[in-house]
Structure formats: structure tokens, C-alpha cells
Design a protein around this motif. Structure first.
Motif, PDB file in Angstrom:
ATOM      1  N   ILE A   5      18.975  39.373  91.870  1.00  0.00           N
ATOM      2  CA  ILE A   5      17.749  38.801  91.285  1.00  0.00           C
ATOM      3  C   ILE A   5      16.721  39.891  91.007  1.00  0.00           C
ATOM      4  O   ILE A   5      16.030  39.869  89.968  1.00  0.00           O
ATOM      5  CB  ILE A   5      17.176  37.724  92.226  1.00  0.00           C
ATOM      6  CG1 ILE A   5      18.119  36.507  92.259  1.00  0.00           C
ATOM      7  CG2 ILE A   5      15.776  37.293  91.788  1.00  0.00           C
ATOM      8  CD1 ILE A   5      17.770  35.484  93.323  1.00  0.00           C
ATOM      9  N   ALA A   6      16.642  40.868  91.903  1.00  0.00           N
ATOM     10  CA  ALA A   6      15.699  41.972  91.713  1.00  0.00           C
ATOM     11  C   ALA A   6      16.051  42.790  90.463  1.00  0.00           C
ATOM     12  O   ALA A   6      15.165  43.250  89.731  1.00  0.00           O
ATOM     13  CB  ALA A   6      15.702  42.871  92.955  1.00  0.00           C
ATOM     14  N   ILE A   7      17.348  42.944  90.209  1.00  0.00           N
ATOM     15  CA  ILE A   7      17.779  43.676  89.012  1.00  0.00           C
ATOM     16  C   ILE A   7      17.406  42.892  87.752  1.00  0.00           C
ATOM     17  O   ILE A   7      16.919  43.465  86.764  1.00  0.00           O
ATOM     18  CB  ILE A   7      19.300  43.957  89.052  1.00  0.00           C
ATOM     19  CG1 ILE A   7      19.624  44.931  90.194  1.00  0.00           C
ATOM     20  CG2 ILE A   7      19.786  44.529  87.718  1.00  0.00           C
ATOM     21  CD1 ILE A   7      21.112  45.135  90.438  1.00  0.00           C
ATOM     22  N   TYR A   8      17.605  41.562  87.810  1.00  0.00           N
ATOM     23  CA  TYR A   8      17.198  40.728  86.668  1.00  0.00           C
ATOM     24  C   TYR A   8      15.699  40.887  86.380  1.00  0.00           C
ATOM     25  O   TYR A   8      15.276  40.945  85.227  1.00  0.00           O
ATOM     26  CB  TYR A   8      17.510  39.259  86.944  1.00  0.00           C
ATOM     27  CG  TYR A   8      18.935  38.859  86.642  1.00  0.00           C
ATOM     28  CD1 TYR A   8      19.489  39.058  85.377  1.00  0.00           C
ATOM     29  CD2 TYR A   8      19.745  38.257  87.614  1.00  0.00           C
ATOM     30  CE1 TYR A   8      20.789  38.686  85.086  1.00  0.00           C
ATOM     31  CE2 TYR A   8      21.051  37.884  87.340  1.00  0.00           C
ATOM     32  CZ  TYR A   8      21.573  38.101  86.066  1.00  0.00           C
ATOM     33  OH  TYR A   8      22.870  37.724  85.777  1.00  0.00           O
ATOM     34  N   ASP A   9      14.911  40.956  87.440  1.00  0.00           N
ATOM     35  CA  ASP A   9      13.459  41.103  87.270  1.00  0.00           C
ATOM     36  C   ASP A   9      13.101  42.419  86.574  1.00  0.00           C
ATOM     37  O   ASP A   9      12.104  42.505  85.840  1.00  0.00           O
ATOM     38  CB  ASP A   9      12.753  41.041  88.624  1.00  0.00           C
ATOM     39  CG  ASP A   9      12.784  39.638  89.228  1.00  0.00           C
ATOM     40  OD1 ASP A   9      13.021  38.682  88.463  1.00  0.00           O
ATOM     41  OD2 ASP A   9      12.593  39.510  90.448  1.00  0.00           O
ATOM     42  N   LYS A  10      13.908  43.436  86.794  1.00  0.00           N
ATOM     43  CA  LYS A  10      13.621  44.760  86.214  1.00  0.00           C
ATOM     44  C   LYS A  10      14.062  44.852  84.746  1.00  0.00           C
ATOM     45  O   LYS A  10      13.697  45.796  84.045  1.00  0.00           O
ATOM     46  CB  LYS A  10      14.339  45.846  87.018  1.00  0.00           C
ATOM     47  CG  LYS A  10      13.787  46.042  88.432  1.00  0.00           C
ATOM     48  CD  LYS A  10      14.602  47.099  89.173  1.00  0.00           C
ATOM     49  CE  LYS A  10      14.123  47.268  90.606  1.00  0.00           C
ATOM     50  NZ  LYS A  10      14.972  48.250  91.353  1.00  0.00           N
ATOM     51  N   MET A  11      14.893  43.912  84.317  1.00  0.00           N
ATOM     52  CA  MET A  11      15.458  44.004  82.969  1.00  0.00           C
ATOM     53  C   MET A  11      14.398  43.918  81.878  1.00  0.00           C
ATOM     54  O   MET A  11      14.581  44.452  80.781  1.00  0.00           O
ATOM     55  CB  MET A  11      16.511  42.896  82.759  1.00  0.00           C
ATOM     56  CG  MET A  11      17.829  43.161  83.464  1.00  0.00           C
ATOM     57  SD  MET A  11      19.055  41.859  83.112  1.00  0.00           S
ATOM     58  CE  MET A  11      20.471  42.490  83.994  1.00  0.00           C
ATOM     59  N   SER A  51      23.788  36.702 100.830  1.00  0.00           N
ATOM     60  CA  SER A  51      22.396  36.392 100.503  1.00  0.00           C
ATOM     61  C   SER A  51      21.652  37.651 100.086  1.00  0.00           C
ATOM     62  O   SER A  51      20.845  37.647  99.146  1.00  0.00           O
ATOM     63  CB  SER A  51      21.696  35.754 101.713  1.00  0.00           C
ATOM     64  OG  SER A  51      22.320  34.545 102.065  1.00  0.00           O
ATOM     65  N   GLU A  52      21.944  38.736 100.801  1.00  0.00           N
ATOM     66  CA  GLU A  52      21.319  40.019 100.447  1.00  0.00           C
ATOM     67  C   GLU A  52      21.784  40.479  99.064  1.00  0.00           C
ATOM     68  O   GLU A  52      20.992  41.034  98.285  1.00  0.00           O
ATOM     69  CB  GLU A  52      21.663  41.069 101.507  1.00  0.00           C
ATOM     70  CG  GLU A  52      20.989  40.814 102.856  1.00  0.00           C
ATOM     71  CD  GLU A  52      21.579  41.658 103.962  1.00  0.00           C
ATOM     72  OE1 GLU A  52      22.456  42.514 103.657  1.00  0.00           O
ATOM     73  OE2 GLU A  52      21.175  41.482 105.128  1.00  0.00           O
ATOM     74  N   MET A  77      19.683  48.811  80.391  1.00  0.00           N
ATOM     75  CA  MET A  77      20.076  47.408  80.305  1.00  0.00           C
ATOM     76  C   MET A  77      21.599  47.251  80.398  1.00  0.00           C
ATOM     77  O   MET A  77      22.120  46.366  81.084  1.00  0.00           O
ATOM     78  CB  MET A  77      19.567  46.793  79.007  1.00  0.00           C
ATOM     79  CG  MET A  77      19.927  45.318  78.818  1.00  0.00           C
ATOM     80  SD  MET A  77      19.175  44.251  80.047  1.00  0.00           S
ATOM     81  CE  MET A  77      17.482  44.200  79.379  1.00  0.00           C
ATOM     82  N   GLY A  78      22.327  48.118  79.727  1.00  0.00           N
ATOM     83  CA  GLY A  78      23.786  48.048  79.762  1.00  0.00           C
ATOM     84  C   GLY A  78      24.335  48.252  81.167  1.00  0.00           C
ATOM     85  O   GLY A  78      25.238  47.517  81.613  1.00  0.00           O
ATOM     86  N   ALA A  79      23.757  49.247  81.856  1.00  0.00           N
ATOM     87  CA  ALA A  79      24.200  49.523  83.224  1.00  0.00           C
ATOM     88  C   ALA A  79      23.853  48.362  84.152  1.00  0.00           C
ATOM     89  O   ALA A  79      24.646  47.968  85.020  1.00  0.00           O
ATOM     90  CB  ALA A  79      23.557  50.818  83.733  1.00  0.00           C
ATOM     91  N   MET A  80      22.661  47.797  83.929  1.00  0.00           N
ATOM     92  CA  MET A  80      22.226  46.676  84.777  1.00  0.00           C
ATOM     93  C   MET A  80      23.113  45.449  84.568  1.00  0.00           C
ATOM     94  O   MET A  80      23.474  44.756  85.523  1.00  0.00           O
ATOM     95  CB  MET A  80      20.769  46.318  84.467  1.00  0.00           C
ATOM     96  CG  MET A  80      19.752  47.310  85.013  1.00  0.00           C
ATOM     97  SD  MET A  80      18.062  46.816  84.568  1.00  0.00           S
ATOM     98  CE  MET A  80      17.100  48.025  85.474  1.00  0.00           C
ATOM     99  N   MET A  81      23.429  45.158  83.300  1.00  0.00           N
ATOM    100  CA  MET A  81      24.267  44.000  83.002  1.00  0.00           C
ATOM    101  C   MET A  81      25.647  44.140  83.648  1.00  0.00           C
ATOM    102  O   MET A  81      26.220  43.170  84.170  1.00  0.00           O
ATOM    103  CB  MET A  81      24.402  43.822  81.492  1.00  0.00           C
ATOM    104  CG  MET A  81      23.134  43.347  80.809  1.00  0.00           C
ATOM    105  SD  MET A  81      22.580  41.735  81.424  1.00  0.00           S
ATOM    106  CE  MET A  81      23.898  40.684  80.835  1.00  0.00           C
TER     107      MET A  81
END
Length: 517
Positions: free
Chosen positions: A102-108, A95-96, A116-120
């Protein structure tokens, strides 16, 4: 591949040596049964390998990146949570991880191309972990495990503070299994499980691909699920490859070999000592005598293991009651809701009855209702005027009193020596007697409570799961004592091999239940 190594472990408790230069190893895929008599230190050893207790000597080394799930006899639950909440906690790490993703998606939305590449890449790895862990089918898995252990019948929305001790134990067991650790460490997992749930757990462990360490006094269960036995006896851990039945054969053979070697050595010692005594004073043979004495001095003596204190159980018989000891008409048991349909019950003098059935159907509630400790929802109960009950409750005593204080407070007319003698007869040492009830092992705790039942005469014994935590020797002695008791017996027990030769009738509460089994 070795997952766990414990080397040269020594540890004492209350002035008594529990482990002395003991070693243990767990290999990949091994299903280990850790066995030994009550009070030998099995639970303490588990606490040592999990880091809860630091040994006085020796070292414990786990393979890197290993995760383990530990169910001990005294695990607790957090107040205010439902059963479902507790079981979902088994997946809290996932869950964590989802929340982090989800937090990373919000930052995109505000990220640069490089970011963006690193996040994906990062969220892709997280998603793969969630998918492979079955995160999106958690509720299905929770239902499967909960139903397998009988929690579905209780209701997953029940607050854990409302549960009995046995129900709480099942919640904790389900949670540990759901965590799916690389190593399972289970201390007496079948206590409070009925036959159906033990069968489910048996199949689960037989198919468990990872390694586990299991403490249990349920020998049929142990035989079915383990392939290595570690025997803890007289501060030493001995490894035996194979099932529990294989262990019994090898243990008996080893014991016979040691006894034969001991007798042979004792004869040799006696012969040498006689030669030395006869020849040391004569000048002509003094040199030979000194040579024999040196041989004696250098000899590594074989010592036989001390005999274990075996409990002796005896239930005192009170005056003979009437023919019918307890009768109930149109009885309905339960607390808020009925657990049974209307039933008529008649318990006669000297009848011995075992009560079985799926957990949650009201076996303990039935006992308490028949004893008038709780009122029935409907119906009437009558007791013979001369009925005198010896009642053993399922719940353990977790008081801060020592075993001696616990016993003496109930029987203050006894002298110190008499109180100690009664406890010693039940297989408790001086160390056990002076230890707090909450610190004693489950088996030792049960022996203190059985001792209290045995102290007073009774003509009906009401025993609620008395075999939980007891070792094989204590179970055999308890079965003998119940069989010899010249009175009525009501026994709740999930071990059919224990009560089959003890009782003359078996009641299955599922025959009366209002629940769909």
C-alpha cells in the motif's frame, strides 16, 4: 533431501549427560515422532535444534530458507490480546507485506516512468504472494482452525489472560498451525485436547504435506501420524523407519540381540580369564596365557543399558466414609454464566468415575465446585463428614522452589531422608529433586505433584488430567495404583485407553451442557 542435520551432539544438564555424540536428520516430508521416558531430554533436544540452547559439542545445520513453527511445553502468550488477535499474529508477515504494498501505491502518484515500471513489478510480486498465501481468506481459516481445536466454543474475543492453562495451550497450537511453516515442531500437542480435537489434529497431521517433529506420550495418536521414530534413551538417539508399532517390534528385537550377544561375550570372558589364571604361572603355557590376556584387553566390551528407575505409585487410604461421599441437588456450575443445566449428582463410596467431554464445558470447574473450592451458581452440595480428599490439579507448578523444597514445605515433619525417599519412589532422581519446579519437564513436574497427593491418606481421589506429560511406564503404574485404591475416584481424562479398565462409570459433561456442541 535433508532439511535438518544434527551431528555428534553432546549436552549435559545439572551434572547429568543428556546427549552423547547423538545425531539426527530430518528429510523432506518425514513425519517424525521423538520418544523417550520422562526426563531423557526430548524437550532439551528440540531447544538445541531450534537454537534456544547451544550444545556443548556438535553442530546443527538447517537447509537454507527453511521456516519452522515451534510449540513447546512452556510457550507463553502476550497479555492484553484476544484469542483472535493472537491467531491473526500468525499472518503478521503477510500484513506487513500488504502495508508495504500500500505504501508503494501511495508513492506512485509522484513517481517517474522508470520508477513506475519498477514499482508495478514489485507490487505485482507482492500481490501474487498475498493471493497464493490465502491472505484475503484469513478470517475463514482462523475460524476453521479455532473450531477444530475447540477455541470457537470459548469465544475468539476472550482476553488470553482469562484463559486456563489448557485453553492457552490450544491457542498457541492453533497459531503455530496457522503459520503453515515448512517444518512443524510440536512438543506434547495433545495435552489438554479432548477426543474430538485430537481427531481433528490427527487428520490435519496425516494430511500435512511438509515435515514435522512431534514429541508425544499419546501412543495411539503417535502411531496414526508418524512414519519415522527417533528414540532417545541413555544419551543416544536411534532412528527407526516406520510407525510406533514398528519401532516397538524392532526395539524389542534389538534388545534381545544385545542381551544374547552380552551373555555370549560374558561366557567367553569368563573362559579366557579362567585360562589366563590357570596357565600364566607355568612356563610351558605362559605364552598362551599372555596371548589370551591380549585378546581380553583388546575385546570391545558389550554393556547392557542400565535399568530405568520405574515409579511406584501408592495412594494411602483414609478411614471409611459414609455410603454417599458427595451429593448435589439442582446443581448449576460456572463462573459468570452457567455451564450446565440443573443436575443432581450422587457419588458413592468406592465408586470410580471418569469424566469426559469437549474442552470448555466445565470438567475442571465441576471438580472444583464439587469440592467446594468455588461456589455453584445454583444448588446445594453436601460432603460426608469423614470425606478426606486427595486432589491433583491440572495446572503445573512453575515455582522457583526445587522439587524437594516444594514437597518438604507441604510436609515439614518429614526428615530430609524421608522426603527424598518419597520423591525417589515416584521415579525422581537426585538431579530432579534438586531442580526448580519450573525447569523440570512436564512429566517430572507431574510426578512431584502426584507424590504430594500420595503422602496424605484420602478416601476420595480427585484427579484432573493426571496423565498429561507422563510417559508410558508412569501411565501404566498410575492406572494400577488408581485401580488398587480402596476408595472413591473422580478422574478427568481425555485418554479413554487409560481409564477404560480403571473406572466403573463414565460421565460425559456434554450431556449436561448448556452449550450447543
Amino acid at each position: 533431501m535433508s532439511i535438518l542435520n544434527a551431528e555428534n551432539i553432546s549436552h549435559s544438564f545439572g551434572g547429568r549427560q543428556i546427549l552423547e555424540d547423538a545425531s539426527f536428520r530430518l528429510l523432506k516430508g518425514e513425519h517424525i515422532g521423538l520418544i523417550g521416558a520422562n526426563g531423557e531430554g526430548k524437550s532439551t533436544f528440540l531447544k538445541i535444534i531450534t537454537g534456544e540452547v547451544h550444545p556443548e559439542n556438535g553442530k546443527v545445520e538447517w537447509c537454507r530458507h527453511i521456516t519452522y513453527g515451534y510449540l513447546d511445553q512452556y510457550s507463553t502468550l502476550e497479555k492484553g490480546k484476544t484469542i483472535r488477535d493472537v491467531l491473526r499474529d500468525a499472518f503478521s508477515h503477510l500484513s506487513e507485506l500488504e502495508a508495504e504494498m500500500i505504501a508503494i501505491y501511495d508513492k506512485m502518484g509522484s513517481a517517474s516512468d522508470d520508477e513506475m515500471g519498477a514499482m508495478m513489478e514489485e507490487v505485482g510480486e507482492m500481490q501474487e504472494i498475498l493471493d497464493s498465501s490465502g491472505y484475503y481468506t484469513i478470517d475463514t481459516k482462523i475460524s476453521e482452525y479455532a473450531n477444530g481445536l475447540g477455541l470457537g466454543e470459548i469465544g475468539l474475543d476472550r482476553d488470553v489472560t482469562e484463559l486456563s492453562g489448557g485453553q492457552r495451550a490450544k491457542v498457541l497450537l492453533a497459531k503455530v498451525l496457522l503459520e503453515n511453516p515448512m517444518i512443524l515442531i510440536l512438543d506434547e500437542p495433545t495435552n489438554f485436547l479432548d477426543e474430538n480435537h485430537i481427531n481433528w489434529l490427527t487428520e490435519f497431521l496425516q494430511n500435512y504435506e511438509n515435515a514435522f517433529i512431534l514429541v508425544s506420550h499419546d501412543m495411539p495418536f503417535l502411531t496414526k501420524v508418524t512414519n519415522v521414530i527417533y528414540h532417545l534413551e541413555n544419551t543416544a538417539l536411534t532412528r527407526y523407519k516406520g510407525t510406533y508399532e514398528d519401532f516397538l517390534r524392532m526395539y524389542d528385537l534389538k534388545k534381545q540381540q544385545v542381551e544374547q550377544a552380552y551373555k555370549k561375550q560374558q561366557k567367553k570372558i569368563a573362559d579366557l580369564e579362567e585360562f589366563v589364571a590357570r596357565n600364566k604361572a607355568r612356563a610351558a603355557t605362559a605364552t598362551l596365557a599372555r596371548s589370551r590376556q591380549k585378546e581380553l584387553d583388546k575385546m570391545e566390551r558389550i554393556n547392557l543399558a542400565p535399568e530405568k528407575i520405574k515409579p511406584v505409585f501408592h495412594f494411602q487410604v483414609d478411614r471409611t466414609p459414609g455410603r454417599v461421599v458427595i451429593s448435589a441437588k439442582e446443581l448449576v456450575i460456572g463462573y459468570d454464566v452457567p455451564l450446565t443445566r440443573k443436575i443432581d449428582i450422587k457419588i458413592e463410596r468406592n465408586q470410580k468415575i471418569a469424566i469426559k467431554g469437549v474442552n470448555g464445558l466445565g470438567k475442571s470447574t465441576l471438580l472444583k465446585t464439587l469440592l467446594k473450592l468455588i461456589p455453584p451458581l445454583e444448588g446445594e452440595i453436601e460432603h460426608d463428614q469423614f470425606m478426606n480428599v486427595g486432589y491433583f490439579e491440572q495446572e503445573e507448578s512453575n515455582s522457583d522452589k526445587t522439587a524437594l523444597q516444594e514437597f518438604w514445605d507441604e510436609f515439614p515433619s518429614l526428615t530430609n531422608a524421608e522426603a527424598r525417599a518419597a520423591l525417589a519412589k515416584c521415579g525422581l532422581t537426585n538431579e530432579h529433586i534438586t531442580t526448580q519446579m519450573r525447569v523440570l519437564s512436564g512429566g517430572e513436574n507431574a510426578k512431584v505433584r502426584l507424590c504430594k497427593v500420595m503422602q496424605s491418606p484420602a478416601n476420595i481421589l480427585v484427579l484432573d488430567e493426571p496423565t498429561n506429560h507422563l510417559d508410558i511406564v508412569a501411565k501404566e503404574e498410575l492406572a494400577r495404583a488408581i485401580k488398587e485404591f480402596r476408595g472413591t475416584v473422580l478422574l478427568v481424562c481425555h485418554e479413554s485407553e487409560f481409564y477404560t479398565d480403571v473406572v466403573d462409570e463414565v460421565w460425559d459433561v456434554s450431556d449436561w451442557s448448556t452449550k450447543i456442541i
